[in-house]
Design an enzyme around this catalytic site. Sequence first.
Site, PDB file in Angstrom:
ATOM      1  N   CYS A   1       5.519  -1.745  -2.631  1.00 10.14           N
ATOM      2  CA  CYS A   1       4.488  -2.512  -3.338  1.00 10.14           C
ATOM      3  C   CYS A   1       3.181  -1.737  -3.452  1.00 10.14           C
ATOM      4  O   CYS A   1       2.215  -2.229  -4.038  1.00 10.14           O
ATOM      5  CB  CYS A   1       4.276  -3.881  -2.718  1.00 10.14           C
ATOM      6  SG  CYS A   1       3.542  -3.895  -1.089  1.00 10.14           S
TER       7      CYS A   1
ATOM      8  N   CYS B   1       7.777  -6.870  -1.039  1.00 12.79           N
ATOM      9  CA  CYS B   1       8.117  -5.948  -2.116  1.00 12.79           C
ATOM     10  C   CYS B   1       7.523  -6.531  -3.398  1.00 12.79           C
ATOM     11  O   CYS B   1       6.905  -7.589  -3.370  1.00 12.79           O
ATOM     12  CB  CYS B   1       9.617  -5.676  -2.213  1.00 12.79           C
ATOM     13  SG  CYS B   1      10.645  -7.063  -2.690  1.00 12.79           S
TER      14      CYS B   1
ATOM     15  N   CYS C   1      -0.637  -4.428  -1.530  1.00 15.54           N
ATOM     16  CA  CYS C   1      -0.531  -5.143  -0.267  1.00 15.54           C
ATOM     17  C   CYS C   1      -1.862  -5.098   0.471  1.00 15.54           C
ATOM     18  O   CYS C   1      -2.399  -4.015   0.697  1.00 15.54           O
ATOM     19  CB  CYS C   1       0.545  -4.513   0.612  1.00 15.54           C
ATOM     20  SG  CYS C   1       2.188  -4.598  -0.114  1.00 15.54           S
TER      21      CYS C   1
END
Length: 138
Positions: A85, A11, A89
């Site tokens: 996120c 996250c 990522c």
Amino acid sequence: MSDKPSVLFVCVHNAGRSQMAAAFLHHLSGGAVEVRSAGSAPAESVNPSAVQAMAEEGIDITAETPKVLTTEAVKESDVVITMGCGDTCPIFPGKRYEDWELEDPAGKGVESVRPIRDDIKRRVLGLLGELGVTPVSA
């Protein structure tokens, strides 16, 4: 290299959702799963409301610290679970990715974090089933 399945929870701040998910997976798998968590922009410390909510489940995350997301952590994981996120990522071919849409507990009191915690626990139990790992306790 381990025969254990490995899961990375990601996250933004690695201070709430991913910390709770990692703690649940570690606890409920009894060590049968290699667990990592990280954030794209880690906070200074774990969310106190997340710490309190997990303590109510008998899981102590007071010693945890937010960690920065690395390419190596993604490469070393079989399953990468993102939690808000977005595009930060890294994506690698051959990895299993899931995005768990969960409310961000940042700035919320423990009363508001409990339903998020409970949703994470439910999802982690489902993930254990998908990985073929029997929970040690629920």
